[in-house]
Design a protein around this motif. Structure first.
Motif, PDB file in Angstrom:
ATOM      1  N   SER A   1       0.728  -1.009  -0.024  1.00 32.18           N
ATOM      2  CA  SER A   1      -0.217   0.088   0.151  1.00 32.18           C
ATOM      3  C   SER A   1       0.863   0.548  -0.048  1.00 32.18           C
ATOM      4  CB  SER A   1      -1.110  -0.296   0.882  1.00 32.18           C
ATOM      5  OG  SER A   1      -1.221   1.165   1.082  1.00 32.18           O
ATOM      6  N   LYS A   2       0.752   1.907  -0.786  1.00 31.13           N
ATOM      7  CA  LYS A   2       1.574   3.173  -0.886  1.00 31.13           C
ATOM      8  C   LYS A   2       0.818   4.231   0.583  1.00 31.13           C
ATOM      9  CE  LYS A   2      -1.682   5.890  -4.189  1.00 31.13           C
ATOM     10  NZ  LYS A   2      -1.863   6.636  -5.486  1.00 31.13           N
ATOM     11  N   TYR A   3      -0.302   4.415   1.333  1.00 32.36           N
ATOM     12  CA  TYR A   3      -1.177   4.675   2.066  1.00 32.36           C
ATOM     13  C   TYR A   3      -0.262   3.861   3.571  1.00 32.36           C
ATOM     14  CZ  TYR A   3      -3.298   6.903  -1.421  1.00 32.36           C
ATOM     15  OH  TYR A   3      -4.242   6.750  -2.544  1.00 32.36           O
ATOM     16  N   GLN A   4      -0.292   4.678   4.573  1.00 30.01           N
ATOM     17  CA  GLN A   4      -0.555   4.862   6.019  1.00 30.01           C
ATOM     18  C   GLN A   4      -1.315   4.972   6.664  1.00 30.01           C
ATOM     19  OE1 GLN A   4       3.346   5.325   7.511  1.00 30.01           O
ATOM     20  NE2 GLN A   4       3.391   7.279   7.241  1.00 30.01           N
ATOM     21  N   LEU A   5      -1.429   3.950   8.249  1.00 32.10           N
ATOM     22  CA  LEU A   5      -2.401   5.623   8.844  1.00 32.10           C
ATOM     23  C   LEU A   5      -2.052   5.608  10.404  1.00 32.10           C
ATOM     24  CD1 LEU A   5      -5.470   2.269   9.035  1.00 32.10           C
ATOM     25  CD2 LEU A   5      -5.848   4.083   8.056  1.00 32.10           C
ATOM     26  N   LEU A   6      -2.469   7.380  10.350  1.00 29.89           N
ATOM     27  CA  LEU A   6      -1.573   7.668  11.661  1.00 29.89           C
ATOM     28  C   LEU A   6      -2.434   7.049  12.390  1.00 29.89           C
ATOM     29  CD1 LEU A   6      -0.954  11.192  10.394  1.00 29.89           C
ATOM     30  CD2 LEU A   6       0.440   9.185   9.721  1.00 29.89           C
ATOM     31  N   SER A   7      -2.339   7.389  14.230  1.00 28.64           N
ATOM     32  CA  SER A   7      -2.453   7.454  15.515  1.00 28.64           C
ATOM     33  C   SER A   7      -3.538   8.569  15.774  1.00 28.64           C
ATOM     34  CB  SER A   7      -1.402   6.734  16.260  1.00 28.64           C
ATOM     35  OG  SER A   7      -0.957   7.662  16.689  1.00 28.64           O
ATOM     36  N   LEU A   8      -4.313   8.397  16.831  1.00 33.24           N
ATOM     37  CA  LEU A   8      -4.901   8.801  17.124  1.00 33.24           C
ATOM     38  C   LEU A   8      -4.116  10.271  18.094  1.00 33.24           C
ATOM     39  CD1 LEU A   8      -7.798  10.367  18.328  1.00 33.24           C
ATOM     40  CD2 LEU A   8      -7.242   8.678  20.406  1.00 33.24           C
ATOM     41  N   GLU A   9      -3.082  10.318  18.256  1.00 31.90           N
ATOM     42  CA  GLU A   9      -2.492  11.106  18.843  1.00 31.90           C
ATOM     43  C   GLU A   9      -1.544  11.539  17.520  1.00 31.90           C
ATOM     44  OE1 GLU A   9       1.075  11.682  22.639  1.00 31.90           O
ATOM     45  OE2 GLU A   9       0.730   9.474  21.503  1.00 31.90           O
TER      46      GLU A   9
ATOM     47  N   ASP B   1     -10.578  -4.449  10.511  1.00 34.59           N
ATOM     48  CA  ASP B   1      -9.818  -3.730   9.811  1.00 34.59           C
ATOM     49  C   ASP B   1      -8.900  -2.783  10.112  1.00 34.59           C
ATOM     50  OD1 ASP B   1     -11.385  -5.519   8.176  1.00 34.59           O
ATOM     51  OD2 ASP B   1     -12.319  -4.174   7.101  1.00 34.59           O
ATOM     52  N   ASN B   2      -9.183  -1.867  10.418  1.00 37.74           N
ATOM     53  CA  ASN B   2      -7.828  -0.435  10.393  1.00 37.74           C
ATOM     54  C   ASN B   2      -6.965  -1.029  11.392  1.00 37.74           C
ATOM     55  OD1 ASN B   2      -8.397   1.272  13.759  1.00 37.74           O
ATOM     56  ND2 ASN B   2      -7.833   2.385  11.491  1.00 37.74           N
ATOM     57  N   GLN B   3      -7.525  -1.727  12.793  1.00 43.84           N
ATOM     58  CA  GLN B   3      -6.493  -2.396  13.953  1.00 43.84           C
ATOM     59  C   GLN B   3      -5.054  -2.861  13.408  1.00 43.84           C
ATOM     60  OE1 GLN B   3      -6.030  -0.932  17.052  1.00 43.84           O
ATOM     61  NE2 GLN B   3      -4.271  -1.972  16.874  1.00 43.84           N
ATOM     62  N   VAL B   4      -5.972  -4.518  12.338  1.00 43.30           N
ATOM     63  CA  VAL B   4      -5.061  -5.113  12.143  1.00 43.30           C
ATOM     64  C   VAL B   4      -4.012  -4.145  10.860  1.00 43.30           C
ATOM     65  CG1 VAL B   4      -4.508  -6.360   9.928  1.00 43.30           C
ATOM     66  CG2 VAL B   4      -6.183  -6.563  11.978  1.00 43.30           C
ATOM     67  N   GLN B   5      -4.310  -3.438   9.880  1.00 41.72           N
ATOM     68  CA  GLN B   5      -3.714  -1.886   8.704  1.00 41.72           C
ATOM     69  C   GLN B   5      -2.908  -1.185   9.586  1.00 41.72           C
ATOM     70  OE1 GLN B   5      -6.695  -0.365   6.723  1.00 41.72           O
ATOM     71  NE2 GLN B   5      -6.894  -2.581   5.686  1.00 41.72           N
ATOM     72  N   GLN B   6      -3.507  -1.023  10.631  1.00 41.41           N
ATOM     73  CA  GLN B   6      -2.774  -0.163  11.765  1.00 41.41           C
ATOM     74  C   GLN B   6      -0.946  -0.788  11.978  1.00 41.41           C
ATOM     75  OE1 GLN B   6      -4.907   2.677  14.602  1.00 41.41           O
ATOM     76  NE2 GLN B   6      -3.249   4.165  13.788  1.00 41.41           N
ATOM     77  N   ASP B   7      -1.583  -1.601  12.057  1.00 42.70           N
ATOM     78  CA  ASP B   7      -0.234  -3.102  13.313  1.00 42.70           C
ATOM     79  C   ASP B   7       0.003  -3.799  13.272  1.00 42.70           C
ATOM     80  OD1 ASP B   7       0.917  -2.301  16.638  1.00 42.70           O
ATOM     81  OD2 ASP B   7       2.091  -2.877  15.082  1.00 42.70           O
ATOM     82  N   PHE B   8      -0.080  -4.281  11.642  1.00 40.27           N
ATOM     83  CA  PHE B   8      -0.448  -5.360  11.796  1.00 40.27           C
ATOM     84  C   PHE B   8       0.529  -7.132  11.511  1.00 40.27           C
ATOM     85  CE2 PHE B   8      -2.064  -9.226   8.704  1.00 40.27           C
ATOM     86  CZ  PHE B   8      -1.099  -9.716   8.263  1.00 40.27           C
ATOM     87  N   PHE B   9       1.693  -6.098  12.761  1.00 38.33           N
ATOM     88  CA  PHE B   9       3.171  -7.339  13.234  1.00 38.33           C
ATOM     89  C   PHE B   9       2.434  -7.647  14.335  1.00 38.33           C
ATOM     90  CE2 PHE B   9       4.896  -8.923   8.950  1.00 38.33           C
ATOM     91  CZ  PHE B   9       4.616  -8.091   8.434  1.00 38.33           C
ATOM     92  N   ASN B  10       1.102  -6.399  15.353  1.00 38.83           N
ATOM     93  CA  ASN B  10       0.869  -6.898  16.282  1.00 38.83           C
ATOM     94  C   ASN B  10       0.313  -7.003  17.063  1.00 38.83           C
ATOM     95  OD1 ASN B  10       2.378  -6.254  19.635  1.00 38.83           O
ATOM     96  ND2 ASN B  10       1.683  -3.906  19.087  1.00 38.83           N
ATOM     97  N   ILE B  11      -0.645  -8.298  16.686  1.00 43.19           N
ATOM     98  CA  ILE B  11      -2.175  -8.128  16.461  1.00 43.19           C
ATOM     99  C   ILE B  11      -2.248  -8.942  17.801  1.00 43.19           C
ATOM    100  CG2 ILE B  11      -3.580  -9.846  15.956  1.00 43.19           C
ATOM    101  CD1 ILE B  11      -3.400  -7.947  13.878  1.00 43.19           C
TER     102      ILE B  11
END
Length: 312
Positions: free
Chosen positions: A101-109, A296-306
């Motif tokens: 993906s050419k995108y990434q999700l930013l955290s709430l903070e 989906d959001n949580q997985v995409q935000q931090d896939f390797f920390n499920i």
């Protein structure tokens, strides 16, 4: 005598004040944290921004807007919500890209900082997210929460291996099995209503099933040793039937598009009175009602920390 009356009036006055204060507290405690009308705005805005990108968490959008609006959600509107939601999507310039993906999700903070929220405002936003922990568009009982939580780990694995979003997998399982309560699911572990063709080498069972609007027919279905086997076979079923690839199921990166492509590929013959196929709409509806897109959001935000605790 007058002094006695005054002395009696003072405690009576405080008793009335305490009673009023108690009523106010009760009203505040029962006051809705977030009206469903506002919730729908944040879900819609988040989904619009997420189209063809990554899934934005509508609860984060609502939390940031709650600070701006001072919790007066009568002033919530789609344009402001969309503007907040857009801040959660950023271009990914790193080499470590999630599913290319050419995108990434930013955290709430990160977004709160981006919007120049003060420390106090950030604390308010995080607190509001906590208040939304069990907030859904519908009433969700413990049984359904348990069903979602049980399927989530395998649904996440399917996403990694097959590009089928967790929300889609769990949403279809919920629809097809009536939350695991159907006979086909509870007795034969078939969560997805997958029929047995000549290529199927496993056990089968014949059962009545609904077709189109109100038609009922006898059909032969696959039988599985466990729910996990059903989930695994579901992923292989989609992968090995070329109509799903041809209709763009595996290219869709948001749940609304993926639901529509699955419906277009003919997964279900479910129709309304007018003869229109409504499967995609039903799938989208159940995902929104039960916050499945937040997985989906949580997985995409931090896939390797499920963590299975992501279900909320």
């Amino acid at each position: 005598m007058k002094m006695t009356k005054k002395l009696l009036f003072i405690p009576l006055f405080f008793i009335i004040l305490i009673a009023i204060y108690g009523v106010i507290n009760i009203l505040n405690s029962t006051k809705e944290v977030l009206p469903s009308s506002a919730m729908k705005i944040y879900i819609k805005a988040s989904d619009e921004v997420s189209k063809d990108k990554l899934q934005v968490n509508w609860k984060y959008v609502a939390a940031l807007d709650s600070v701006r609006l001072k919790k007066d959600f009568s002033k919530a509107n789609i344009n402001d919500a969309r503007n907040i939601a857009q801040n959660f999507i950023a271009i990914n310039n790193s080499h470590n890209k999630f599913k290319d993906s050419k995108y990434q999700l930013l955290s709430l903070e990160q977004v709160a900082n981006k919007l120049s929220y003060s420390k106090k405002e950030k604390r308010q936003a995080f607190k509001f997210v906590g208040l939304l922990k069990d907030k859904y568009l519908v009433t969700v009982d413990d049984y359904k929460k348990s069903f979602i939580k049980e399927l989530a780990p395998e649904a996440i694995k399917i996403y990694k291996d097959y590009d089928i979003l967790p929300s889609i997998t769990i949403g279809q399982a919920s629809l097809e099995s009536n939350w695991g309560r159907s006979d086909l699911s509870s007795k034969y572990n078939n969560l997805f209503g997958i029929k047995a063709t000549k290529s199927w080498k496993g056990k089968t069972v014949k059962m009545k099933t609904s077709e189109n609007y109100k038609n009922t027919v006898m059909a032969t279905f696959r039988v599985y040793p466990s729910k996990k086997d059903s989930l695994d076979d579901y992923a292989e079923f989609l992968k090995n039937n070329k109509r799903y690839k041809e209709n763009g199921v595996f290219k869709a990166v948001d749940y609304i598009n993926q639901a529509k492509t699955i419906g277009k590929a003919g997964y279900s013959t479910k129709q309304d009175k007018a003869g229109e196929n409504v499967y995609a709409d039903l799938l989208i509806q159940i995902i929104q009602e039960y916050n499945l897109q937040l997985i989906d959001n949580q997985v995409q935000q931090d896939f390797f920390n499920i963590d299975s605790s992501i279900i909320n």
